[in-house]
Design a protein around this motif. Structure first.
Motif, PDB file in Angstrom:
ATOM      1  N   LYS A 142       0.835  -1.211   0.000  1.00 28.49           N
ATOM      2  CA  LYS A 142       0.000   0.000   0.000  1.00 28.49           C
ATOM      3  C   LYS A 142       0.862   1.249   0.000  1.00 28.49           C
ATOM      4  CE  LYS A 142      -3.123   2.532   3.077  1.00 28.49           C
ATOM      5  NZ  LYS A 142      -3.899   2.472   4.342  1.00 28.49           N
ATOM      6  N   MET A 143       1.842   1.298   0.893  1.00 25.32           N
ATOM      7  CA  MET A 143       2.699   2.469   0.986  1.00 25.32           C
ATOM      8  C   MET A 143       3.590   2.622  -0.249  1.00 25.32           C
ATOM      9  SD  MET A 143       1.868   4.065   3.625  1.00 25.32           S
ATOM     10  CE  MET A 143       0.978   3.834   5.172  1.00 25.32           C
ATOM     11  N   ALA A 144       4.108   1.509  -0.743  1.00 27.35           N
ATOM     12  CA  ALA A 144       4.942   1.568  -1.938  1.00 27.35           C
ATOM     13  C   ALA A 144       4.154   2.109  -3.118  1.00 27.35           C
ATOM     14  CB  ALA A 144       5.489   0.174  -2.265  1.00 27.35           C
ATOM     15  N   ILE A 145       2.926   1.608  -3.297  1.00 29.81           N
ATOM     16  CA  ILE A 145       2.078   2.070  -4.402  1.00 29.81           C
ATOM     17  C   ILE A 145       1.698   3.524  -4.207  1.00 29.81           C
ATOM     18  CG2 ILE A 145      -0.223   1.814  -5.421  1.00 29.81           C
ATOM     19  CD1 ILE A 145       0.100  -1.223  -4.922  1.00 29.81           C
ATOM     20  N   GLY A 196      -4.626   7.913  -4.474  1.00 24.28           N
ATOM     21  CA  GLY A 196      -5.585   7.268  -3.594  1.00 24.28           C
ATOM     22  C   GLY A 196      -6.430   6.241  -4.318  1.00 24.28           C
ATOM     23  N   THR A 197      -6.842   6.559  -5.539  1.00 24.78           N
ATOM     24  CA  THR A 197      -7.619   5.613  -6.344  1.00 24.78           C
ATOM     25  C   THR A 197      -6.785   4.388  -6.690  1.00 24.78           C
ATOM     26  OG1 THR A 197      -8.876   7.458  -7.304  1.00 24.78           O
ATOM     27  CG2 THR A 197      -8.952   5.348  -8.473  1.00 24.78           C
ATOM     28  N   THR A 198      -5.534   4.612  -7.044  1.00 27.77           N
ATOM     29  CA  THR A 198      -4.629   3.511  -7.409  1.00 27.77           C
ATOM     30  C   THR A 198      -4.439   2.541  -6.250  1.00 27.77           C
ATOM     31  OG1 THR A 198      -3.455   4.953  -8.967  1.00 27.77           O
ATOM     32  CG2 THR A 198      -2.336   2.932  -8.278  1.00 27.77           C
ATOM     33  N   GLU A 199      -4.153   3.066  -5.068  1.00 32.00           N
ATOM     34  CA  GLU A 199      -3.918   2.193  -3.923  1.00 32.00           C
ATOM     35  C   GLU A 199      -5.196   1.483  -3.488  1.00 32.00           C
ATOM     36  OE1 GLU A 199      -2.422   4.505  -0.687  1.00 32.00           O
ATOM     37  OE2 GLU A 199      -4.416   5.137  -0.027  1.00 32.00           O
ATOM     38  N   LEU A 238     -16.653   2.823  -3.506  1.00 30.17           N
ATOM     39  CA  LEU A 238     -16.667   3.677  -2.321  1.00 30.17           C
ATOM     40  C   LEU A 238     -15.286   3.759  -1.677  1.00 30.17           C
ATOM     41  CD1 LEU A 238     -20.026   2.585  -0.650  1.00 30.17           C
ATOM     42  CD2 LEU A 238     -19.573   4.652  -1.968  1.00 30.17           C
ATOM     43  N   THR A 239     -14.557   2.642  -1.696  1.00 33.39           N
ATOM     44  CA  THR A 239     -13.196   2.645  -1.154  1.00 33.39           C
ATOM     45  C   THR A 239     -12.312   3.587  -1.961  1.00 33.39           C
ATOM     46  OG1 THR A 239     -13.451   0.349  -0.436  1.00 33.39           O
ATOM     47  CG2 THR A 239     -11.211   1.209  -0.545  1.00 33.39           C
ATOM     48  N   ALA A 240     -12.420   3.521  -3.283  1.00 30.96           N
ATOM     49  CA  ALA A 240     -11.626   4.400  -4.150  1.00 30.96           C
ATOM     50  C   ALA A 240     -11.974   5.867  -3.918  1.00 30.96           C
ATOM     51  CB  ALA A 240     -11.838   4.023  -5.615  1.00 30.96           C
ATOM     52  N   LEU A 241     -13.283   6.144  -3.768  1.00 36.90           N
ATOM     53  CA  LEU A 241     -13.714   7.520  -3.527  1.00 36.90           C
ATOM     54  C   LEU A 241     -13.189   8.027  -2.190  1.00 36.90           C
ATOM     55  CD1 LEU A 241     -15.403   9.923  -4.475  1.00 36.90           C
ATOM     56  CD2 LEU A 241     -17.405   8.862  -3.380  1.00 36.90           C
ATOM     57  N   ARG A 242     -13.246   7.166  -1.166  1.00 31.90           N
ATOM     58  CA  ARG A 242     -12.738   7.560   0.147  1.00 31.90           C
ATOM     59  C   ARG A 242     -11.230   7.787   0.112  1.00 31.90           C
ATOM     60  NH1 ARG A 242     -11.882   3.258   4.760  1.00 31.90           N
ATOM     61  NH2 ARG A 242     -10.182   2.895   3.298  1.00 31.90           N
ATOM     62  N   GLN A 243     -10.481   6.832  -0.453  1.00 28.78           N
ATOM     63  CA  GLN A 243      -9.029   6.965  -0.500  1.00 28.78           C
ATOM     64  C   GLN A 243      -8.599   8.151  -1.355  1.00 28.78           C
ATOM     65  OE1 GLN A 243      -8.589   4.827   2.241  1.00 28.78           O
ATOM     66  NE2 GLN A 243      -6.570   4.847   1.277  1.00 28.78           N
ATOM     67  N   ALA A 244      -9.311   8.390  -2.453  1.00 34.35           N
ATOM     68  CA  ALA A 244      -8.961   9.514  -3.330  1.00 34.35           C
ATOM     69  C   ALA A 244      -9.111  10.841  -2.602  1.00 34.35           C
ATOM     70  CB  ALA A 244      -9.835   9.487  -4.586  1.00 34.35           C
ATOM     71  N   THR A 245     -10.245  11.028  -1.915  1.00 31.54           N
ATOM     72  CA  THR A 245     -10.441  12.287  -1.192  1.00 31.54           C
ATOM     73  C   THR A 245      -9.466  12.411  -0.025  1.00 31.54           C
ATOM     74  OG1 THR A 245     -12.241  11.192   0.038  1.00 31.54           O
ATOM     75  CG2 THR A 245     -12.863  12.571  -1.841  1.00 31.54           C
ATOM     76  N   ASN A 246      -9.193  11.280   0.637  1.00 26.63           N
ATOM     77  CA  ASN A 246      -8.212  11.306   1.728  1.00 26.63           C
ATOM     78  C   ASN A 246      -6.851  11.768   1.242  1.00 26.63           C
ATOM     79  OD1 ASN A 246      -9.805  10.508   3.868  1.00 26.63           O
ATOM     80  ND2 ASN A 246      -9.217   8.362   3.779  1.00 26.63           N
ATOM     81  N   VAL A 297      -6.005  -1.658  -1.018  1.00 31.30           N
ATOM     82  CA  VAL A 297      -6.827  -1.291   0.133  1.00 31.30           C
ATOM     83  C   VAL A 297      -8.161  -2.021   0.180  1.00 31.30           C
ATOM     84  CG1 VAL A 297      -7.967   0.607   1.351  1.00 31.30           C
ATOM     85  CG2 VAL A 297      -5.720   0.961   0.311  1.00 31.30           C
ATOM     86  N   CYS A 298      -8.867  -2.102  -0.939  1.00 33.46           N
ATOM     87  CA  CYS A 298     -10.208  -2.705  -0.917  1.00 33.46           C
ATOM     88  C   CYS A 298     -10.192  -4.164  -0.465  1.00 33.46           C
ATOM     89  CB  CYS A 298     -10.883  -2.562  -2.283  1.00 33.46           C
ATOM     90  SG  CYS A 298     -12.609  -3.109  -2.258  1.00 33.46           S
ATOM     91  N   PRO A 299      -9.421  -5.058  -1.103  1.00 34.94           N
ATOM     92  CA  PRO A 299      -9.415  -6.444  -0.611  1.00 34.94           C
ATOM     93  C   PRO A 299      -8.899  -6.567   0.816  1.00 34.94           C
ATOM     94  CG  PRO A 299      -7.758  -6.113  -2.340  1.00 34.94           C
ATOM     95  CD  PRO A 299      -8.631  -4.914  -2.332  1.00 34.94           C
TER      96      PRO A 299
END
Length: 318
Positions: free
Chosen positions: A86-89, A122-125, A181-189, A130-132
């Motif tokens: 996650k951090m590397a990506i 955020g979307t990429t990770e 929803l995970t992508a939307l949350r991570q992207a805004t974060n 993140v999602c799985p």
């Protein structure tokens, strides 16, 4: 994010090492708060007339009393197994997107483009890791069994068993339930965090022009502030996502229908406050988590630089 424009981009090995160590420290320190947050989001308490939803402290005490203190670390294996990739990506993708959006003549990236790069990272990770990871983590955290009773067998024994069971019973796609929803949350974060961290760090340097690098406590303060912005901006998204990922698949329904059904049910049965369930432990988990990540990452990166490993132009994490 460095002040010095002549520094080279950080190497991939540095992303993995510094980001992985920082992420692991964050997970170990903040996992109890995340478990309490998930239980609060899944809780139906407060629905009966004259009753109030169970609060942050009450939820934590209930978990400890019923399931032992170790229950606060349910799902930690899933989190730790996903932290390094996650951090590397996150670091690598942000640097890549930022470079694409930089002014070709000066090499600088405007604030607006930093925000866009953060959204993309955020979307990429979210899609890659993140999602799985969160589907598995939430399934483990939702189990209300006592770790002190060996006869009380949980449905999922550990992260590996949870992955195997979910894929066997629900299919591989179940690991990506709630990915939008995970992508939307991570992207805004990440958009908010990258932008806030860079701007606050520039501000701190402007008041301390003689400092080459900020001290760790200032990195922690900046990370604390920037880390709190995301949870307040997307709490309803996170709550719906948690309930969606905990639920089993219903044949014949689309992702949008399931999301709409969960949101409609929450609105009718629990009211608007239900969308902000778990906001207290989430802020208490994410904001200090960012403080830890920033301080550890900057310190590890500094140590790596003294060992003549590729220096960094910009650095960050959530």
């Amino acid at each position: 994010m460095s002040r010095n424009g002549d520094k080279k981009p950080v190497g991939f090995a540095t992303h993995i090492t510094a980001g992985g160590i920082a992420g692991a420290m964050e997970a170990i320190c903040c996992q109890p708060l995340d478990t309490i947050k998930v239980r609060m989001q899944l809780s139906k308490s407060g629905m009966a007339p004259g009753t109030k939803p169970r609060g942050f402290v009450a939820t934590g005490l209930m978990i400890v009393r019923r399931e032992t203190p170790l229950a606060l670390y349910k799902g930690l294996g899933a989190v730790l197994s996903g932290i390094v990739p996650k951090m590397a990506i996150r670091f690598a993708s942000f640097e890549t997107y930022k470079e694409w959006l930089a002014d070709k003549s000066t090499g600088n990236t405007r604030v607006g483009n930093i925000f866009i790069a953060g959204l993309a990272a955020g979307t990429t990770e979210a899609v890659a890791v993140v999602c799985p990871m969160e589907v598995v983590k939430i399934r483990l955290q939702a189990q209300q069994h006592s770790l002190a009773d060996p006869l009380e067998a949980p449905r999922y024994r550990n992260a590996g068993h949870a992955v195997y069971t979910i894929i066997r019973e629900e299919g591989f796609s179940a690991l990506y339930r709630g990915v939008s929803l995970t992508a939307l949350r991570q992207a805004t974060n990440q958009g908010a965090n990258f932008t806030a961290y860079q701007e606050l760090k520039k501000l701190a340097h402007s008041y301390q022009p003689d400092l080459k690098d900020l001290p760790s406590y200032q990195h922690m303060i900046i990370g604390l502030i920037s880390g709190a912005m995301g949870p307040f901006s997307n709490a309803p998204i996170d709550t719906i996502k948690t309930r969606l990922q905990k639920a089993t698949y219903e044949p014949g329904t689309t992702a949008f229908q399931r999301i709409a059904a969960i949101a409609n049910d929450m609105w009718k049965q629990e009211g608007v406050r239900s969308f902000y369930k778990g906001i207290t432990p989430r802020v208490l988990r994410v904001a200090p988590g960012q403080a830890i990540v920033f301080a550890v990452y900057e310190k590890v990166r500094g140590i790596i630089e003294t060992m003549n490993v590729s220096p960094s132009q910009d650095r960050y994490s959530e």
